[in-house]
Every structure is written in C-alpha cells, then in structure tokens.
Design an enzyme around this catalytic site. Structure first.
Site, short mmCIF file in Angstrom:
data_model
loop_
_atom_site.label_atom_id
_atom_site.label_comp_id
_atom_site.label_asym_id
_atom_site.label_seq_id
_atom_site.Cartn_x
_atom_site.Cartn_y
_atom_site.Cartn_z
N HIS A 127 0.13 7.12 3.43
CA HIS A 127 0.24 6.15 4.52
C HIS A 127 0.99 4.89 4.07
O HIS A 127 1.97 4.47 4.69
CB HIS A 127 -1.17 5.79 4.99
CG HIS A 127 -1.22 4.87 6.17
ND1 HIS A 127 -1.42 5.31 7.46
CD2 HIS A 127 -1.10 3.51 6.26
CE1 HIS A 127 -1.41 4.27 8.28
NE2 HIS A 127 -1.22 3.17 7.58
N GLU A 128 0.52 4.30 2.99
CA GLU A 128 1.13 3.03 2.52
C GLU A 128 2.56 3.23 2.04
O GLU A 128 3.41 2.36 2.21
CB GLU A 128 0.27 2.38 1.43
CG GLU A 128 -1.13 1.96 1.88
CD GLU A 128 -1.15 1.05 3.11
OE1 GLU A 128 -0.13 0.37 3.38
OE2 GLU A 128 -2.17 1.05 3.82
N HIS A 188 4.87 3.03 4.99
CA HIS A 188 5.23 1.63 5.29
C HIS A 188 6.30 1.14 4.30
O HIS A 188 7.30 0.54 4.68
CB HIS A 188 4.01 0.71 5.14
CG HIS A 188 3.01 0.81 6.23
ND1 HIS A 188 3.34 0.70 7.55
CD2 HIS A 188 1.65 1.00 6.20
CE1 HIS A 188 2.24 0.80 8.30
NE2 HIS A 188 1.22 0.99 7.50
N HIS A 205 9.72 2.67 4.83
CA HIS A 205 10.29 2.14 6.08
C HIS A 205 10.94 0.78 5.79
O HIS A 205 12.10 0.53 6.16
CB HIS A 205 9.16 1.99 7.12
CG HIS A 205 9.64 1.71 8.51
ND1 HIS A 205 8.79 1.54 9.58
CD2 HIS A 205 10.89 1.53 9.03
CE1 HIS A 205 9.49 1.30 10.68
NE2 HIS A 205 10.76 1.28 10.37
#
Length: 596
Positions: A387-388, A391, A394
């Site tokens: 998940h991190e 980020h 991105h």
C-alpha cells in the site's frame, strides 16, 4: 520494561536515508536562512500583480520558496517521527512549523489580488504564452472567483473560521475525553476495560457473548449522550449550510465537491450503483451466517473471524519479495524503481523507542519519497508495505514527469495507486495459494475490505446526503430522526438475512468522519477505481499498464476526474463500481466453493 530497541541501536539498512534530503544539520540550517531571505522579496510584488510578467515572476518565486520549504519541513518531521523523544528533532519540527505559517501569511495575497482583476483580463492571462506553465493554476483561480466575496466579507469569514471548528472540536472532546465505557466480562469471566481502541478487538473475539456485551455497552453509552451529540452534529450541518449560502453554492454537497471539481453525478452514481449491488452484500451476509454456524446473524457478528486463527509468519524480506512478485504485471520500469527503493533505503522498517506509530509515505519534490513502517511479520504488514509503496511510486512518477506545481495529486486520487497495489498482490496470492485454509483466510480479508471500504463508506456517504438535504429543506434533525435514518439505512444495506439490532441506530453518534463532511465517499470511489485498474491490468495486459502508468505520471496536472478518465476509469459512470463489484462477486463465489 520496554523490549523496544533505542533508535541508536537500529541497523542502518533498516532505516531511511534522510541524507538524501540534506547531508547534515548544517545544510538544513543554511536552507532555513535562504528561505528567510527569499521571503523578504515577496512583499515587492504586493499591489503590483496587474500584468503577465509580474504574475509569472511572483509564481516562480512562490514555487522556489514552496519547494525549498517543503524539503525543510519534510526533513524536520521525518527526523522527529523516527524518534519523537529526541529534543533536537522536536525543536527542528517546531521551527519548520513556524516558518511554514510565516510563509503562508507572506504569500496569502497572491490569489485574492489576481481575483480582483476583471474577468476579461483574467481570461487574457489564462491564454497568455508568458504564463503557459501556469495555465491550470489560473483556470483554478478563475473557477474560485464565483465563490469569493469582497475583501471585507472575506476578512469577516476568516474571523468566523475559529467558530466553525467548534462542532468538530466539541465532538472530539465528548468522544475522546468525556465518554467512558463500562467494564465488560471477557471469555474467562474477568472484568476488562472497554475503550475505543479495544472495541474492535472485542468485536473480533471468537466468543459471541463477549462480542454482544461489547456492542451493547458501546451503544448504550452513546445513547446516554444522544441529545448532546445530535446538537453537535446539527451545529456542524448548520455551519455547512451557512458557508454554502454565503459562498453561493447550490447545496452543501456541491460546495464540498467543488474543491476537487467533482461533478455531483460521481457522488449520486456511487450510491445508486451500490444500491443495485446490495444483493451481493446480502449474499455475503448469508455466507457469513453459514460459516459462523449461527441461526441469526447480528450486527456484532460482522467482524467475527470466519476461519480459525490462521498463523502466517511473513518476514520483511519475504514480504518484499512477495510484493515484487505480486506487482510483476506493472512491468519492468515500475519494478525497477520498486527494487531500487528497497535497496536505496527509502523505508524505515521496524518499530523503535519513540518512533511514530502507523505507516505513511511522504517526501519532498526533488528527492525520492520516504516510507515509514512499523513492520510486524504478518499478512497485514505485507499489505501495508504494498500500500505505502503504491503511494511512494505514485509520487515518484508524478515528480519525475511534472513541474513542481503540477506534480501534487489530490486526496480524491491519493488512495488509488496504493489500493491498486493491494489488489494486484491479493490476486497473486490467491492464484498461488494451494492451502484451502490459507485461501479462505485471504478471501475473508479481501471480502471484508469490500464490505468496510465500499459498502460501509457508501452507507455513511448516503447518511450525510440525507441529513443535509433534510436540513436544507427546513426539516428537523432530532436524535430520534438521526437514529431512524441511520437504522433504516442499515436494514437496507445488510438485507433480510441480517438481524439488524436496534442498538446500531446510535452508531451515527460515534463516527468522527461526519465532522469532515462529504469526505468518506472518496474511500469508496478510490477503492472502486483501484479495483477497476487492477482488473484491466490483469485482463488486458500492456495497453492497460500503459494507461495506468500514464495515470501515475499525471499528478495534479488536470482535474482528478479527467486524469482517471484518460487512464480508462470513468468515475462519472457506474462502470468502475460495477467492475469492482464483479471482483467482489468472484470472491464470494470462491468462498462458497471452499465451504461446500
């Protein structure tokens, strides 16, 4: 005695390399002084923003200051978060915060001053070749113009700002400081403390009686405060109505969607498409009932484990490898950056004394992102890593592709890349798994994400919409009204297979998000967009990967809805939500097959 190691004892390879921002404290101090000097130049522009050249110069100065300040601020806070007990970093963090406020005040005249220009002049500036790099910024300023008031009125509204925080602040005090839950008996007959933090753990307890006791105790406690909390929520709704009228918005909902330029259809579409998909949630509720072996499924059974505790130890090195394997569909370029992030110390991995809890990705333009974890050797931590890093990558691709001002993506887009990574990892794990118990464990984990992130958050979003529409049409919102609206929604969402306990009617009283109005829908849209992306990537391959990488490189260079649309996810249509629902249906089917 604490078993946590001190920061100084953590192995270097498990820490992030903050030297990539500043080599040492001296460089930070030097940057601080530079920003202070640059700030003095800002005043030269006040009252003079009448032509393209002057506006370009002030924008460039603003960018230079903001970029330097971001780096300074991020370094100070990352240093502080790795050991909050360190006095040097406490001081650094406070110093950065103060400077941030000072700079914000110094630059605050720019937008209002440009807004005083007549419409024709503003249009000419938007089309000016001199300001081509700032076209999107100027379009945004023009879009704001319709809702900006005169200088005197704006000054007055700024003073009301503190008052407008009151409902949220009062709710926070009631919820975090004043509400005291009774003690309850655990499965061994011991009296145990019930708190906000332990409530979810009690709901996950395999012992049904413990779950029921915790559930009843929580909502009976809120019921005693229902008049006060209803008054607080009403005050928040009234505050929203005040701002939407004063700023000339058609409704509170449209005011809150305006910032990200989200059409109202996106919000209503989400609710309508989830309504059409409710039979799937009802089917999952029936499956839950069957797996738990109960005659009646109650609201306190929603978090109960469906498989016996499945122990799955995953070390950090194994987690990294599985994440790399799971994200292979994204191609060599993406994987290359991800591998590099593991090798070049973007990540602060383990817990230590004084380290901030939780996990996040953060960084400054011009340096790579940094990720804070508190890794435990389990499935949840592996998904947190995926998940991190979503980020982080991105931000990395946006920063690499775009100028400073366009690189920052909106909150509406923020959870898409992180959740896409989780969806791809989940698909990989499910395909690889041969152990039925492990498979069931993964499927349950995934199904509950759909239930809590898509269905539950949409139900919250619908509650907010109903409550505001009633208030706007002059109807009352007594505690009884609020409870009835909320109870009826629970019945609608969970279906006839569920015994919707009357106590759940008080749940509206404990949701802090209702004081950050019309925010929760972003969880559901973000999750749906990510599920749609992952489905396209897995089914189409390269063309979908190219579109997705294009999305990652778009930052905030256009309106969120346009950025998603160009990448193949049109959130103004029901399609992405329907695609997400088809994935949810596949999960339920796999679970049903495993239980036959």
């Amino acid at each position: 005695m604490s078993t946590l190691i001190k920061r100084s004892e953590v192995k270097t390879e498990n820490t992030w390399k903050l030297e990539d921002i500043y080599p040492d404290q001296k460089a930070w101090d030097q940057a601080y002084d530079e920003i202070k000097e640059l700030k003095k130049k800002v005043a030269d522009y006040e009252g003079k923003l009448t032509d393209a050249d002057k506006i370009k110069s002030v924008f460039e100065l603003e960018d230079t200051i903001s970029e330097k300040l971001e780096r300074l601020y991020v370094y100070a806070h990352l240093s502080h978060d790795q050991d909050t007990t360190n006095p040097t970093y406490q001081a650094l963090s406070q110093k950065a915060k103060k400077l941030n406020v000072e700079i914000g005040e110094a630059l605050s005249f720019i937008t209002p001053e440009i807004l005083t220009l007549p419409e024709q002049e503003l249009d000419a500036l938007i089309e000016s070749p001199t300001l081509a790099g700032y076209k999107f910024t100027l379009q945004e300023i023009k879009r704001e113009k319709a809702h900006v008031l005169s200088k005197t009125e704006e000054a007055l509204l700024a003073q009301v700002g503190n008052l407008s925080q009151a409902p949220q602040h009062i709710f926070g005090m009631i919820n975090n400081a004043d509400i005291k839950f009774p003690k309850i008996q655990d499965e061994n007959g011991n009296e145990v403390e019930l708190t906000h933090g332990s409530y979810i753990q009690f709901l996950e307890n395999p012992n049904r009686e413990v779950r029921r006791r915790a559930f009843k105790a929580v909502y009976e406690t809120y019921a005693k405060q229902k008049n006060t909390i209803a008054a607080t929520l009403n005050a928040n709704v009234n505050k929203n109505m005040f701002y939407s009228k004063v700023r000339k918005y058609p409704s509170v909902l449209e005011m809150y969607l305006y910032g990200d330029n989200i059409p109202k259809d996106v919000y209503t579409n989400l609710i309508d498409t989830i309504h059409e998909s409710l039979p799937l949630l009802h089917r999952y509720m029936n499956l839950r009932k069957k797996l738990l072996g109960v005659d009646e499924l109650h609201m306190y059974d929603l978090f109960a484990p469906l498989v016996e505790e499945y122990k799955w130890d995953i070390t950090y090195d194994e987690a990294k490898q599985m994440v790399l394997d799971g994200l292979k569909p994204l191609g060599d370029n993406y994987l290359g950056v991800l591998k590099g992030s593991f090798e070049n110390r973007w990540i602060d991995v383990y817990e230590n004394e004084g380290k901030r809890t939780g996990a996040y990705s953060w960084g400054a333009y011009g340096t790579h992102p940094f990720v804070l974890l508190n890794h435990k050797d389990n499935l949840n931590s592996m998904f947190t890593l995926a998940h991190e890093m979503g980020h982080a990558l991105h931000s990395y691709f946006s920063d690499e592709a775009l100028a400073y001002r366009d690189a920052q993506y909106t909150i509406f887009l923020a959870e898409v890349a992180s959740t896409t990574n989780e969806a791809l990892l989940m698909d990989y794990l499910l395909k690889k798994s041969t152990d039925p118990k492990q498979k069931m464990y993964l499927l349950t984990y995934y199904a509950d994400q759909f239930r809590t992130t898509v269905f539950r958050q949409t139900m919250f979003a619908e509650f907010e919409k109903i409550v505001h529409e009633r208030a706007e049409s002059g109807e009352s919102l007594t505690p009884q009204d609020l409870s009835k609206i909320y109870y009826d929604l629970n019945v609608k969402y969970h279906g006839e297979g569920m015994h919707v306990d009357q106590d759940i009617e008080m749940e509206w009283a404990r949701i802090p998000h209702f004081y950050t109005s019309f925010y929760v829908y972003k969880y559901a849209t973000g999750f749906s967009a990510a599920t749609s992306f992952s489905k396209q990537i897995l089914e189409e391959g390269q063309p979908a990967v190219d579109r997705y990488l294009g999305f990652l490189k778009s930052g905030g260079s256009d309106y969120s809805i346009n950025i998603l649309s160009k990448a193949g996810v049109d959130m103004s249509s029901p399609q992405p939500i329907r695609e997400a629902m088809s994935v949810f249906e596949q999960i339920i089917e796999q679970m049903e097959q495993l239980t036959q």
